[in-house]
Design a protein around this motif. Structure first.
Motif, PDB file in Angstrom:
ATOM      1  N   TYR A 116       0.658  -0.950   0.083  1.00  0.00           N
ATOM      2  CA  TYR A 116       0.064  -0.264   0.523  1.00  0.00           C
ATOM      3  C   TYR A 116       0.959   1.457  -0.266  1.00  0.00           C
ATOM      4  N   ALA A 117       1.824   0.942   0.822  1.00  0.00           N
ATOM      5  CA  ALA A 117       2.455   2.805   0.447  1.00  0.00           C
ATOM      6  C   ALA A 117       4.480   1.301   1.047  1.00  0.00           C
ATOM      7  N   SER A 118       5.194   2.612   1.120  1.00  0.00           N
ATOM      8  CA  SER A 118       7.095   2.092   1.457  1.00  0.00           C
ATOM      9  C   SER A 118       7.596   3.520   1.504  1.00  0.00           C
ATOM     10  N   ALA A 119       8.861   2.666   2.112  1.00  0.00           N
ATOM     11  CA  ALA A 119       9.862   3.496   2.629  1.00  0.00           C
ATOM     12  C   ALA A 119      10.994   3.327   2.032  1.00  0.00           C
ATOM     13  N   SER A 120      11.733   3.957   1.466  1.00  0.00           N
ATOM     14  CA  SER A 120      13.080   4.405   1.363  1.00  0.00           C
ATOM     15  C   SER A 120      14.374   4.936   0.715  1.00  0.00           C
ATOM     16  N   LEU A 121      14.758   5.545   1.589  1.00  0.00           N
ATOM     17  CA  LEU A 121      16.134   6.515   0.973  1.00  0.00           C
ATOM     18  C   LEU A 121      16.441   6.400   0.105  1.00  0.00           C
ATOM     19  N   GLN A 122      16.745   5.429  -0.928  1.00  0.00           N
ATOM     20  CA  GLN A 122      16.923   5.399  -2.417  1.00  0.00           C
ATOM     21  C   GLN A 122      16.132   6.059  -3.529  1.00  0.00           C
ATOM     22  N   ASN A 123      14.470   6.500  -2.773  1.00  0.00           N
ATOM     23  CA  ASN A 123      13.788   6.982  -3.807  1.00  0.00           C
ATOM     24  C   ASN A 123      14.034   8.326  -3.032  1.00  0.00           C
ATOM     25  N   GLU A 124      13.506   9.548  -3.327  1.00  0.00           N
ATOM     26  CA  GLU A 124      12.911  10.958  -2.510  1.00  0.00           C
ATOM     27  C   GLU A 124      12.110  10.880  -2.037  1.00  0.00           C
ATOM     28  N   GLY A 125      12.375  11.754  -0.468  1.00  0.00           N
ATOM     29  CA  GLY A 125      10.504  12.067   0.201  1.00  0.00           C
ATOM     30  C   GLY A 125       9.809  10.725   0.327  1.00  0.00           C
ATOM     31  N   GLU A 126      10.833   9.967   0.497  1.00  0.00           N
ATOM     32  CA  GLU A 126       9.633   8.319   1.218  1.00  0.00           C
ATOM     33  C   GLU A 126      10.366   8.025   2.353  1.00  0.00           C
ATOM     34  N   GLY A 127      11.452   8.796   2.774  1.00  0.00           N
ATOM     35  CA  GLY A 127      11.952   8.253   4.385  1.00  0.00           C
ATOM     36  C   GLY A 127      12.105   7.039   4.232  1.00  0.00           C
ATOM     37  N   GLN A 128      12.394   7.730   5.963  1.00  0.00           N
ATOM     38  CA  GLN A 128      13.265   5.466   6.481  1.00  0.00           C
ATOM     39  C   GLN A 128      11.363   4.685   6.446  1.00  0.00           C
ATOM     40  N   LEU A 129      10.470   4.899   7.214  1.00  0.00           N
ATOM     41  CA  LEU A 129       9.644   4.123   7.780  1.00  0.00           C
ATOM     42  C   LEU A 129       8.691   4.613   7.184  1.00  0.00           C
ATOM     43  N   VAL A 130       7.638   4.101   7.336  1.00  0.00           N
ATOM     44  CA  VAL A 130       6.334   3.650   7.069  1.00  0.00           C
ATOM     45  C   VAL A 130       5.877   3.472   8.143  1.00  0.00           C
TER      46      VAL A 130
END
Length: 519
Positions: A193-207
């Motif tokens: 549904y949603a993801s977080a990764s520093l490799q993708n700008e703006g996604e941050g570290q965690l959801v």
């Protein structure tokens, strides 16, 4: 088939009316405060956390210490308790399916602290698995690694957080990546549904911390961006529950607890634990609760610049370390330090302690009204519940209905009916039907639902009963919707109907499932 008229109908005998209650912890014991009388009662001892079915009929509790913590089930009306789990896991993050027949929870094999900042959450979720517990049989099912399970109000879906995949554990706050997942009730057909990764700008570290809107159309959650300008920055986001694509509602610092939708869905409350406070404060001084208005877009200022939002901050109540909406969404219960007043200076560190606090009643806009309860454990979870359902019986089979509703006078039909007001909607009704009947909603309840109702596919519930939702018109031509449950018991079959205005059905679906399942 339409029910045949009966010469007599059973005289309805309902249980005693109750009061809405606020549940809280005091000295580690679970108490309930009755709003109408101001009386308190202890419900259970040695409780760490708790949750309730949408109708408030059942409570699930985590009790015990260390790896001896187990899940217990409590009937709110009778006080009867029974232990549901016996294992070597620490259980937490309980979430009932709306019908109360299944409980989702997180199980970890270490005695870890309650997650209130990134490192403790990362260790908890990394060690956790999401499990389902069948209430009737006690059978446990492991779904996937992760934590934060949350059942949707439609009862068909479950959201949870996947474990963080740390990329640098040499620092106290790990850099991580993870996702929010949604699966069906059987744990299948999962998608991200949603993801977080520093490799993708703006996604941050965690959801993390998914929370469903009352109509199950949206999911709000928290996104941990990381350390920025001397503080850890987080975003509260929401997105369509079927397509994803989150938008920002607001921002916070330190660590944000799961967003809490008001029962009507118009506002969201977010509790913040700013453990990374740049001033080095502690106790109640690093807690706050923010109310967001979902009807008005706005803008927030982050260290990286302005960011548009789909909500406007109504108010932030500093030092509020817990929050729960009233059942009608018109008020809030907030946990504040002992001695707090609306005039307390927010610029001075007056409450740098973790002593027992007090629960205040606020209105829905964040205005303080009065103190309700004192001697409440620091950072205690809170739940504000309607009175436990009342009940009446037909041929020994009980019908559960909200305690504030009214029973209809006996009619010519062999059924019993309860309504929110005399002659009004919503209503609950139960009738005996032939065992061999192939039952449709309009067939079983032709005096309530006109022919031609559109019925969803039937669902077999964990206890073998059949549940189906529907929409159509009633015998007065009003657009209606609801659900029917058919159950076979003691050699007979019974149909139980929940009927409401079609526009209200998405908000009442969870309560309907709970009441139908409780009958």
């Amino acid at each position: 088939p339409t029910l045949a008229p009966s010469a007599t109908s059973p005289p309805p005998t309902s249980t005693a009316r109750g009061s809405s209650e606020i549940l809280f912890l005091r000295d580690g014991n679970l108490f309930a405060y009755a709003l109408s009388s101001g009386q308190e009662r202890q419900i259970a001892a040695q409780v760490h956390e708790f949750t309730a079915t949408p109708d408030g009929r059942l409570l699930a509790l985590v009790r015990g210490n260390g790896l001896a913590r187990e899940i217990w089930l409590l009937d709110r009306s009778s006080g009867a308790q029974r232990q549901l789990t016996t294992n070597d896991f620490v259980e937490g993050e309980l979430s009932f399916a709306p019908d109360g027949m299944t409980l989702a929870y997180t199980a970890v094999n270490e005695d870890l602290p309650r997650p209130l900042e990134i490192e403790s959450w990362a260790r908890w979720c990394d060690a956790g698995t999401v499990r389902l517990l069948d209430i009737a049989s006690g059978r446990e099912q492991t779904l996937e690694p992760g934590c934060d399970p949350a059942f949707a109000p439609d009862g068909r879906r479950l959201a949870f957080s996947t474990p963080p995949r740390a990329m640098n554990l040499s620092i106290d706050v790990p850099t991580a990546t993870n996702a929010l997942r949604i699966v069906n009730r059987a744990g299948a057909n999962g998608w991200t549904y949603a993801s977080a990764s520093l490799q993708n700008e703006g996604e941050g570290q965690l959801v993390y911390a998914p929370s469903w809107s009352p109509d199950a159309s949206e999911i709000a959650y928290q996104r941990f961006l990381g350390y920025q300008s001397l503080v850890d920055v987080l975003l509260t986001e929401t997105g369509n529950a079927f397509r994803g694509g989150g938008t920002v509602l607001g921002a916070g610092a330190g660590w944000l607890l799961a967003p809490s939708f008001a029962p009507g869905g118009g506002n969201v409350a977010v509790v913040e634990h700013n453990w990374s406070d740049a001033r080095g404060l502690s106790g109640y001084e690093i807690w706050s609760t923010t109310l967001l208005d979902l009807a008005t877009p706005s803008e927030i200022i982050l260290p990286v610049g302005p960011l548009p939002t789909d909500a406007t901050e109504l108010v932030t109540i500093r030092r509020a370390a817990g929050a729960s909406w009233s059942p009608d969404g018109a008020a809030l219960a907030l946990l504040l330090p002992a001695g707090w007043t609306p005039e307390a200076d927010e610029r001075e560190p007056l409450f740098e302690n973790s002593d027992a606090g007090a629960i205040w009643q606020f209105d829905a806009t964040g205005t303080p009204l009065k103190t309700l309860i004192v001697a409440v454990d620091f950072a205690s979870p809170l739940i504000w519940l309607d009175a436990a359902p009342a009940s009446t019986a037909l041929q020994g089979i009980s019908l559960k209905y909200p305690a504030s509703w009214q029973l209809d006078a006996p009619s010519e039909f062999a059924e019993i009916t309860a309504r929110v007001t005399s002659g009004g909607l919503p209503l609950l009704t139960m009738a005996a039907i032939p065992v061999e009947a192939t039952t449709t909603v309009s067939g079983a309840f032709s005096y309530f639902v006109a022919e031609g109702a559109q019925e969803e596919a039937a669902i077999t519930m964990p206890d073998g009963s059949i549940y189906r939702a529907f929409s159509g018109v009633d015998t007065q031509g009003r657009a209606v919707a609801g659900a029917m449950r058919v159950v076979s018991r003691d050699g007979g079959s019974y149909a139980i109907l929940y009927l409401t205005d079609a526009t209200r059905w998405p908000l009442e679906r969870a309560q309907a499932q709970a009441l139908l399942a409780g009958s």
